[in-house]
Design a protein around this motif. Structure first.
Motif, PDB file in Angstrom:
ATOM      1  N   LEU A 177     -33.787  37.419 -68.407  1.00 31.77           N
ATOM      2  CA  LEU A 177     -34.572  37.489 -69.109  1.00 31.77           C
ATOM      3  C   LEU A 177     -35.730  37.285 -68.805  1.00 31.77           C
ATOM      4  O   LEU A 177     -35.799  35.817 -68.579  1.00 31.77           O
ATOM      5  CB  LEU A 177     -34.697  38.203 -70.487  1.00 31.77           C
ATOM      6  CG  LEU A 177     -33.791  36.845 -71.383  1.00 31.77           C
ATOM      7  CD1 LEU A 177     -34.553  37.033 -72.939  1.00 31.77           C
ATOM      8  CD2 LEU A 177     -32.609  36.551 -71.209  1.00 31.77           C
ATOM      9  N   GLN A 178     -37.030  37.638 -68.723  1.00 23.59           N
ATOM     10  CA  GLN A 178     -38.776  36.547 -68.888  1.00 23.59           C
ATOM     11  C   GLN A 178     -39.062  37.151 -70.225  1.00 23.59           C
ATOM     12  O   GLN A 178     -39.223  36.358 -71.363  1.00 23.59           O
ATOM     13  CB  GLN A 178     -39.287  37.147 -67.655  1.00 23.59           C
ATOM     14  CG  GLN A 178     -38.811  36.086 -66.531  1.00 23.59           C
ATOM     15  CD  GLN A 178     -39.339  36.462 -65.044  1.00 23.59           C
ATOM     16  OE1 GLN A 178     -40.486  36.378 -65.222  1.00 23.59           O
ATOM     17  NE2 GLN A 178     -38.267  36.535 -64.395  1.00 23.59           N
ATOM     18  N   CYS A 179     -40.086  37.909 -69.898  1.00 23.82           N
ATOM     19  CA  CYS A 179     -40.485  38.177 -71.450  1.00 23.82           C
ATOM     20  C   CYS A 179     -39.830  38.488 -72.332  1.00 23.82           C
ATOM     21  O   CYS A 179     -40.418  38.798 -73.679  1.00 23.82           O
ATOM     22  CB  CYS A 179     -41.640  39.006 -71.192  1.00 23.82           C
ATOM     23  SG  CYS A 179     -40.752  40.759 -70.973  1.00 23.82           S
ATOM     24  N   GLY A 180     -39.060  39.316 -72.108  1.00 22.95           N
ATOM     25  CA  GLY A 180     -37.411  39.179 -73.139  1.00 22.95           C
ATOM     26  C   GLY A 180     -38.198  41.334 -73.639  1.00 22.95           C
ATOM     27  O   GLY A 180     -36.922  42.069 -74.854  1.00 22.95           O
ATOM     28  N   PHE A 181     -38.857  41.747 -73.845  1.00 28.07           N
ATOM     29  CA  PHE A 181     -39.703  43.211 -74.234  1.00 28.07           C
ATOM     30  C   PHE A 181     -38.265  44.242 -73.697  1.00 28.07           C
ATOM     31  O   PHE A 181     -37.850  44.791 -74.485  1.00 28.07           O
ATOM     32  CB  PHE A 181     -40.313  43.271 -73.880  1.00 28.07           C
ATOM     33  CG  PHE A 181     -41.376  44.541 -74.919  1.00 28.07           C
ATOM     34  CD1 PHE A 181     -42.136  44.066 -75.949  1.00 28.07           C
ATOM     35  CD2 PHE A 181     -41.523  45.963 -74.160  1.00 28.07           C
ATOM     36  CE1 PHE A 181     -42.420  45.457 -76.342  1.00 28.07           C
ATOM     37  CE2 PHE A 181     -42.141  47.015 -75.001  1.00 28.07           C
ATOM     38  CZ  PHE A 181     -42.600  46.162 -76.206  1.00 28.07           C
ATOM     39  N   CYS A 182     -37.850  44.190 -72.364  1.00 24.88           N
ATOM     40  CA  CYS A 182     -37.188  44.795 -72.059  1.00 24.88           C
ATOM     41  C   CYS A 182     -35.649  44.591 -72.079  1.00 24.88           C
ATOM     42  O   CYS A 182     -34.468  45.497 -71.781  1.00 24.88           O
ATOM     43  CB  CYS A 182     -36.901  45.390 -70.451  1.00 24.88           C
ATOM     44  SG  CYS A 182     -36.316  43.672 -69.659  1.00 24.88           S
ATOM     45  N   CYS A 236     -37.944  46.840 -66.098  1.00 23.02           N
ATOM     46  CA  CYS A 236     -38.196  45.379 -66.695  1.00 23.02           C
ATOM     47  C   CYS A 236     -39.316  44.914 -64.886  1.00 23.02           C
ATOM     48  O   CYS A 236     -39.188  45.427 -64.326  1.00 23.02           O
ATOM     49  CB  CYS A 236     -36.898  43.877 -66.274  1.00 23.02           C
ATOM     50  SG  CYS A 236     -37.432  43.013 -65.964  1.00 23.02           S
ATOM     51  N   ARG A 237     -40.593  44.679 -66.180  1.00 26.26           N
ATOM     52  CA  ARG A 237     -41.666  44.393 -65.373  1.00 26.26           C
ATOM     53  C   ARG A 237     -42.040  43.166 -64.604  1.00 26.26           C
ATOM     54  O   ARG A 237     -42.243  42.295 -63.948  1.00 26.26           O
ATOM     55  CB  ARG A 237     -43.103  44.681 -65.937  1.00 26.26           C
ATOM     56  CG  ARG A 237     -44.137  44.965 -65.149  1.00 26.26           C
ATOM     57  CD  ARG A 237     -44.448  45.863 -64.202  1.00 26.26           C
ATOM     58  NE  ARG A 237     -45.952  45.972 -63.530  1.00 26.26           N
ATOM     59  CZ  ARG A 237     -45.510  46.431 -61.630  1.00 26.26           C
ATOM     60  NH1 ARG A 237     -44.469  46.609 -60.977  1.00 26.26           N
ATOM     61  NH2 ARG A 237     -47.043  46.483 -61.397  1.00 26.26           N
ATOM     62  N   CYS A 238     -40.608  41.976 -65.700  1.00 26.29           N
ATOM     63  CA  CYS A 238     -40.721  40.862 -65.381  1.00 26.29           C
ATOM     64  C   CYS A 238     -39.574  40.383 -64.119  1.00 26.29           C
ATOM     65  O   CYS A 238     -40.210  39.411 -63.132  1.00 26.29           O
ATOM     66  CB  CYS A 238     -40.684  39.775 -66.291  1.00 26.29           C
ATOM     67  SG  CYS A 238     -41.809  40.154 -67.926  1.00 26.29           S
ATOM     68  N   THR A 239     -38.714  40.624 -63.845  1.00 25.61           N
ATOM     69  CA  THR A 239     -37.565  39.704 -63.309  1.00 25.61           C
ATOM     70  C   THR A 239     -36.941  40.012 -62.417  1.00 25.61           C
ATOM     71  O   THR A 239     -36.736  39.652 -61.456  1.00 25.61           O
ATOM     72  CB  THR A 239     -36.045  40.374 -64.174  1.00 25.61           C
ATOM     73  OG1 THR A 239     -35.962  41.283 -64.192  1.00 25.61           O
ATOM     74  CG2 THR A 239     -36.274  39.136 -65.427  1.00 25.61           C
ATOM     75  N   MET A 241     -44.411  45.353 -69.269  1.00 21.63           N
ATOM     76  CA  MET A 241     -43.324  47.027 -70.306  1.00 21.63           C
ATOM     77  C   MET A 241     -43.796  46.437 -71.770  1.00 21.63           C
ATOM     78  O   MET A 241     -43.745  47.744 -72.678  1.00 21.63           O
ATOM     79  CB  MET A 241     -41.610  45.672 -69.824  1.00 21.63           C
ATOM     80  CG  MET A 241     -41.363  46.295 -68.845  1.00 21.63           C
ATOM     81  SD  MET A 241     -41.553  47.741 -68.704  1.00 21.63           S
ATOM     82  CE  MET A 241     -40.698  48.812 -69.867  1.00 21.63           C
TER      83      MET A 241
HETATM   84  S1  FES Z   1     -38.210  40.652 -69.317  1.00 23.69           S
HETATM   85 FE1  FES Z   1     -39.947  41.445 -68.822  1.00 23.69          FE
HETATM   86  S2  FES Z   1     -39.487  43.026 -68.725  1.00 23.69           S
HETATM   87 FE2  FES Z   1     -38.075  42.426 -68.990  1.00 23.69          FE
END
Ligand code: FES
Ligand code: FES
Lengths: 170, 780
Positions: free
Chosen positions: A112-117, A149-152, B194
């Protein structure tokens, strides 16, 4: 807030219904406007804000929860449709201080990065691995393909699922 | 010398809360009595606003307030700009449209109600009279004579034209053996985190302070802008960033709602919340990338580059918000890349169109310029009959040429490449990808009827921009360490990184340090998280503050054990006399001695805290080489990305796993831009990409595993030797994938000059040469 909203709901003639649901083992009874989505109900009425809203269109999977054990998009269901059912949300995964092996794997393998997903991915993984042992990478990618997921770039998530497959005793 | 955490690939301290569902994103903030805001948005791309009547909305039970631009005062405040080139003809956006709407989604009126449902119900009761005007949606068309005009002060729809020049361009072109020119276009696409945006505002009845929680990348900037627009002192506003669910640049902007929520909260005297829904997000978030490049390159026959001459037109959309012109500027100063380009002239034209305002997104101009250059180099290699790696190799700058002054100035800073080992990185990437063996594999595949291609992208990136970042380190009398940082990260793992940096100075376990971001109440000045600046700017501020704290702690410890400060060392959470580990004092004892009234040396000021600002305009440049391998289905035009190799050089890497996560995530976004993502508008200015059903972002089946090689050429510009790197994946990813698709199909006689390379586009390209079987692909 609930009280205010009930009053105003009456003014504009919005119907309400009293429902009973079990979430993460606890039973709740609440009166809700019939147009309230299940994810809004979890977040606003029960204060379980771990389930996230990424699109409200059933596409991103951030709102994924288990309804009677099956993964569903909580943004696509009304709360009243869950009346009498059992739900599992991300808040129900860990046992006390101890992370669930899937959560632990995501932590250990940078899932995870931002953790939102993340809550959506955790519950999707839970459902997938419950049935499946020794999953291949293509199978894992297929299983995760309904969550965005937009970050990982998914690399860390795939590694995490592979690791959880090994460590989760089920 | 004790534990060394910088460079350690440790797990992130951020994760447990996020994994347990215990994080607090802006929508998770629940204030008693909160009201919900909804915004009525223009359905027209261009229209005169004749009247707005909110009276019926106000009457709906449950509605507390409704207002339009008329209620913002006689002279409503415009959103300010941070970059004002000389040629700028500003067209600021106002929080709500005043007399004209210029894009679909522009705010016209606001309702504040007991629930979001009720607020949206009430929007339907607002009566608006529009007189539709002709819209212009294409930047090229917008700057032609006779096009519909957006703003009176720019009748040609040109918001600014910036010219960047170095060397003798005329001579370079006059003396060239070959001049090759191309038009290369990048589409409109953007960050799409997201988590959408959101703002919660609440004025405290006791202090009269407005507290704002916002999903923003620059809380301090937001405070300053807001104070100006509300005409109140900055001290009466506190902006706090909660957990942020991704940003990628588009949350480093000041949006109308950032003003409307606090303004509404002030009017109604209750907390107000606005959470953007996904549809609003697609309509109003800062769009990006859309540039038309007309590029000309002057060469010798042997492939030596003599000069570049270019004009690019950036589609800035309907208004310029704070960083609206930045992409145009950075695209110009990034065009030459890390190649030796002795002469360069770029004209950067900023065009206004009836589309959502555009701004910076991960890479901010560099992906656009990189696409223009790297695509052009492949086209040049083909025309010269030269190997594309050889062409690049010949023109790459060498370590002996560092630092390399390009002679350009961008955003008030000289463009100087500070350090790098470009040829070494290039060769490493070619080796990892087996470039040498690829031609044979490609030939074999073609004989089987398969289309495979390999794409190379060499990019560099401006990182760690100035002017400053702030950080404080404090040790409480209990010995606990807290960092306050002006950064406002959105998933980069910056808390862990800053704790690692401080741990090296203080020799305490990094995971005992608490890191707090983006709270204007805790740190007077800050800039935020954008331009890959966390490691460089926030990291250096933490180095400075923790060094000060360490020095003071050693002096205090020496005083307590009656030794000389130079004889003291820090280890395992204690300070002890060198060689005598038993003569020691703990951080708690040291910090207790530092409290006012404590046992300090004569003349030493009380407390154990240091607040530092790293001021620096000299930005380090990181760079990388990306090589993608793809397969294109000849029947459907569908591209599958196979192997993907990155060699990245961002100087010292503080946390390798975080860095690799940034690369993998960035590559996914670049790949999305190359193959699928596009914010499409119809000719009437109606947006057609307004949900995840019609704007595709890469899923787990679309993205390959990324193989990463690191080089660490330390930057001389900061004590850690770090360069930023968060944006690089998105810069390299786009052009490596686009070049790979081109390599797979261009032998058929087509040329790739624009992205995204959606299946239908690729299929059309192949069909245009007669290569794709007629009829195939139509049902795919
Ligand atoms: S960790 Fe940021 S959208 Fe998946
Ligand atoms: S919020 Fe339910 S799928 Fe996106």
């Amino acid at each position: 807030m609930d009280v205010d909203e009930r009053t105003t709901a009456d003014h504009v003639g919005l119907r309400e219904k009293t429902i009973t649901v079990t979430v993460n083992g606890d039973s709740y009874q609440r009166t809700v406007p019939v147009r309230r989505s299940l994810v809004d109900f979890l977040r606003e009425d029960l204060g379980l804000t771990g389930s996230h809203v990424g699109c409200e269109q059933g596409v991103c999977g951030a709102c994924t929860v288990l309804l009677d054990g099956e993964p569903i998009r909580a943004c696509l269901m009304f709360a009243v449709q869950a009346d009498g059912n059992e739900l599992t949300t991300v808040e129900g995964l860990a046992s006390g201080e101890e992370l669930h092996p899937i959560q632990q794997a995501f932590w250990d393998h940078h899932g995870l990065q931002c953790g939102f997903c993340t809550p959506g991915f955790l519950l999707t993984t839970y459902d997938f691995l419950r049935e499946k042992h020794g999953a291949t990478e293509p199978e894992i990618r297929e299983a995760l393909s309904g969550n965005l997921c937009r970050c990982t770039g998914y690399q860390g998530i795939v590694r995490s699922v592979q690791a959880a497959d090994e460590t989760w005793e089920r | 010398m004790g534990v060394k955490m910088v460079g350690a690939s440790v797990r992130r301290m951020e994760d447990p809360r996020l994994l347990r569902g215990e994080a607090a994103f802006v929508d998770d903030i629940r204030l008693p009595g909160v009201l919900h805001m909804a915004v009525l948005r223009s359905p027209h791309a261009h229209a005169r606003l004749l009247s707005v009547d909110v009276r019926a909305a106000r009457e709906l039970p449950g509605v507390v307030d409704a207002f339009s631009a008329a209620d913002l005062g006689a002279e409503p405040p415009g959103i300010p700009f941070f970059y004002n080139p000389a040629s700028f003809r500003p067209a600021p956006q106002y929080p709500l449209a005043t007399d004209t709407v210029r894009y679909v989604g522009e705010g016209v009126a606001v309702v504040v109600a007991e629930s979001r449902h009720l607020a949206e119900d009430a929007l339907e009761l607002i009566e608006v009279d529009y007189e539709p005007l002709e819209a212009v949606v294409d930047a090229y068309a917008a700057i032609q004579p006779g096009a519909p005009v957006l703003h009176e002060n720019a009748p040609d729809n040109v918001a600014a034209t910036m010219v960047y020049e170095s060397g003798d361009v005329e001579a370079a072109f006059a003396g060239a053996d070959r001049v090759i020119s191309k038009r290369l276009d990048m589409q409109r696409y953007t960050g799409i985190p997201m988590e959408t945006r959101g703002v919660v505002g609440h004025r405290d009845a006791v202090t009269a302070e407005m507290t704002i929680w916002a999903s923003t990348q620059w809380p301090h900037t937001m405070r300053t802008v807001l104070a100006g627009m509300l005409a109140v002192p900055a001290r009466s506003i506190r902006v706090i960033t909660p957990d942020i669910g991704g940003g990628f640049g588009i949350k480093a902007d000041f949006y109308p709602e950032d003003f409307l929520v606090p303004f509404a909260a002030g009017r109604v005297g209750r907390p107000v919340k606005w959470i953007e829904d996904r549809n609003e997000h697609f309509l109003t978030i800062a769009h990006s990338r859309e540039q038309i490049h007309e590029v000309e390159i002057a060469l010798r026959d042997d492939g030596t580059i003599l000069g570049l001459r270019a004009r690019h037109i950036t589609d800035c959309g309907a208004y310029q918000r704070p960083l609206g012109l930045v992409n145009a500027s950075l695209a110009a100063t990034s065009l030459a890349g890390i190649y030796r380009v002795p002469a360069l002239r770029v004209e950067a034209v900023c065009a206004s169109t009836n589309k959502a305002p555009a701004s910076a997104y991960r890479g901010a101009g560099a992906p656009e310029a990189t696409f223009a250059r790297e695509r052009l180099l492949d086209i040049v290699a083909r025309e010269l009959g030269m190997d594309r790696a050889e062409l690049r190799r010949k023109n790459l700058l060498t370590p002996e040429e560092m630092p390399y002054d390009t002679g350009l100035v961008s955003l008030e800073a000289a463009v100087i490449l500070d350090s790098g080992s470009f040829p070494a990185a290039f060769e490493q990437a070619l080796d990892m990808a087996d470039y040498a063996g690829f031609a044979a594999r490609q030939q074999a595949a073609r004989e089987e009827g398969r289309l495979i291609g390999m794409g190379i992208c060499v990019y560099h990136q401006l990182t760690g921009t100035g002017p400053f970042e702030g950080g404080s380190v404090r040790v409480d009398p209990t010995g606990e360490v807290t960092i306050n940082s002006g950064a406002a990260p959105q998933g980069q793992g910056t808390a862990t990184m800053l704790a690692q940096i401080a741990a090296d100075e203080l020799q305490v376990p990094h995971d005992t340090i608490k890191v707090v971001f983006g709270d204007t109440g805790r740190l007077a000045h800050g800039m935020g998280t954008y331009a890959s600046r966390n490691a460089v700017m926030a990291g250096t501020a933490v180095v400075m503050a923790s060094t000060k704290v360490r020095e003071k702690a050693l002096a205090l410890a020496a005083h307590l054990v009656e030794a000389d400060p130079s004889d003291m060392v820090l280890e395992d959470g204690y300070a002890h006399v060198k060689g005598v580990p038993t003569t020691r004092v703990s951080w708690a004892e040291i910090a207790a001695a530092a409290t006012p009234g404590g046992n300090r040396p004569e003349g030493m000021e009380p407390d154990l805290e240091s607040v530092q600002y790293f001021e620096n305009m000299a930005a380090p440049y990181s760079y990388g080489i990306h090589i993608a391998e793809v397969e294109v289905d000849p029947d459907t035009g569908v591209t599958t990305v196979g192997r993907y190799v990155v060699v990245n050089d961002a100087g010292t890497i503080v946390n390798p796993r975080n860095a690799e996560g940034q690369i993998a995530g960035g590559v996914a976004q670049g790949l999305g831009g190359a193959l699928m993502e596009e914010l499409v508008y119809g000719p009437d200015g109606q947006p057609q990409s307004t949900s995840f059903l019609d704007y595709l972002i890469p899923g787990s089946l679309d993205v390959p595993d990324v193989e990463i090689g690191h080089l660490e050429t330390k930057s001389p510009l900061n004590p850690l030797g770090v360069k930023g790197m968060g944006e690089g994946g998105a810069i390299g990813g786009h052009s490596a994938v686009a070049n790979a698709v081109a390599d797979a199909i261009e032998h058929l006689g087509c040329t790739v000059t624009r992205t995204p390379l959606k299946p239908a586009t690729v299929w059309e390209l192949m069909r245009s040469t007669g290569a794709a079987p007629a009829g195939a692909g139509t049902t795919a």
